[in-house]
Design a protein around this motif. Sequence first.
Motif, PDB file in Angstrom:
ATOM      1  N   UNK A 161       0.864  -1.172   0.000  1.00 16.62           N
ATOM      2  CA  UNK A 161       0.000   0.000   0.000  1.00 16.62           C
ATOM      3  C   UNK A 161       0.903   1.225   0.000  1.00 16.62           C
ATOM      4  N   UNK A 162       0.847   1.979  -1.100  1.00 13.71           N
ATOM      5  CA  UNK A 162       1.816   3.041  -1.359  1.00 13.71           C
ATOM      6  C   UNK A 162       1.122   4.386  -1.523  1.00 13.71           C
ATOM      7  N   UNK A 163       1.704   5.424  -0.933  1.00 14.38           N
ATOM      8  CA  UNK A 163       1.215   6.778  -1.175  1.00 14.38           C
ATOM      9  C   UNK A 163       1.522   7.157  -2.616  1.00 14.38           C
ATOM     10  N   UNK A 164       0.515   7.578  -3.346  1.00 11.84           N
ATOM     11  CA  UNK A 164       0.697   7.931  -4.753  1.00 11.84           C
ATOM     12  C   UNK A 164       1.768   8.994  -4.915  1.00 11.84           C
ATOM     13  N   UNK A 165       1.805   9.950  -4.000  1.00 16.76           N
ATOM     14  CA  UNK A 165       2.764  11.054  -4.111  1.00 16.76           C
ATOM     15  C   UNK A 165       4.209  10.580  -3.964  1.00 16.76           C
ATOM     16  N   UNK A 166       4.428   9.375  -3.443  1.00 19.36           N
ATOM     17  CA  UNK A 166       5.782   8.852  -3.250  1.00 19.36           C
ATOM     18  C   UNK A 166       6.302   8.077  -4.450  1.00 19.36           C
ATOM     19  N   UNK A 183      11.739   6.926  -1.542  1.00 18.10           N
ATOM     20  CA  UNK A 183      12.670   6.483  -0.500  1.00 18.10           C
ATOM     21  C   UNK A 183      13.703   5.494  -1.026  1.00 18.10           C
ATOM     22  N   UNK A 184      13.710   5.275  -2.358  1.00 15.12           N
ATOM     23  CA  UNK A 184      14.680   4.373  -2.962  1.00 15.12           C
ATOM     24  C   UNK A 184      14.182   2.949  -3.128  1.00 15.12           C
ATOM     25  N   UNK A 185      13.003   2.636  -2.596  1.00 14.02           N
ATOM     26  CA  UNK A 185      12.468   1.284  -2.720  1.00 14.02           C
ATOM     27  C   UNK A 185      12.007   1.002  -4.150  1.00 14.02           C
ATOM     28  N   UNK A 186      12.174  -0.226  -4.564  1.00 20.42           N
ATOM     29  CA  UNK A 186      11.725  -0.685  -5.877  1.00 20.42           C
ATOM     30  C   UNK A 186      10.749  -1.839  -5.674  1.00 20.42           C
ATOM     31  N   UNK A 187       9.579  -1.752  -6.313  1.00 19.70           N
ATOM     32  CA  UNK A 187       8.566  -2.800  -6.227  1.00 19.70           C
ATOM     33  C   UNK A 187       8.332  -3.352  -7.629  1.00 19.70           C
ATOM     34  N   UNK A 234      15.596  11.301  -8.812  1.00 16.37           N
ATOM     35  CA  UNK A 234      16.469  10.224  -8.328  1.00 16.37           C
ATOM     36  C   UNK A 234      17.727  10.083  -9.186  1.00 16.37           C
ATOM     37  N   UNK A 235      17.927  11.054 -10.130  1.00 13.25           N
ATOM     38  CA  UNK A 235      19.132  11.087 -10.949  1.00 13.25           C
ATOM     39  C   UNK A 235      19.068  10.256 -12.212  1.00 13.25           C
TER      40      UNK A 235
END
Length: 259
Positions: A161-166, A183-187, A234-235
């Motif tokens: 469950x992810x915040x859309x803005x993130x 936050x750098x996480x990859x799903x 994120x570059x």
Amino acid sequence: MLKAFIVDDESNSRENLHTFLKTYCKDVKVVGEAASIEEGKKHLVDQNLQIDVAFLDINLSDGLVFQLLDQIEDINFEVIFVTAFEEHAINACKYSSIGYIMKPIDAEDLQDAVNRIRPGKNDDIKERISVMEKLLKDPGLINNPNIYKRMPIAALDGIHFVDIKDIIRFEADDNYTNIYLSDGEKITASKTIKSYEEQLEKFNFYRVHKSHVINLNYMRKYVKGDGGYLVMDDGIKIEVSRRRRPAFMEKIRVLQRGI
């Protein structure tokens, strides 16, 4: 062999689904069926039944199927909703990462829904059903980004469950999609990038390439030229395809006028 249960108040619909499963989904065995909420409850609360998936019509003669699901304390099976074409119901299924098939049934859609079943990996099914029920009752939640802020993502390791803005961006990976967060996480999600493009367009996401959908809020720089590309926060550099470039530049101009 996956064990399935069918709840539908129309006998022809139950028989039709049963036939489709027997013909096109050889690894599914229908072990029971019901025509109402009360009849369905009698079977589905029985822990000895041990089904893997329930095919549920949303609108039953004695109420919505959620009245049945609310009475089952431990839902230890996957759910696939069966519905006539209702856009808001389909959108609710998509946003809550719950499988669905439309009436009349299409064999490929049924096979696709069945192939996504992961027995024993449905610990969050109650939460997903709750999200869908809320969206079904109030379709405006889907269309209003100020109200609907989180989305469930069906990933290979479960539901996130992810915040859309993130969400920074989506990257296509065959029939899967890699989703990159701030936050750098990859799903890695078990859906195509096209489904996310359609789902999130109204939330300021845009497809700049066949393999990339970006959150426009995370653009850092656009470098012009024949090989025009974006630099994200994120570059990462992302190519803007030649075919999509004119529409993308118009989108940028619209954003500039809105500032």
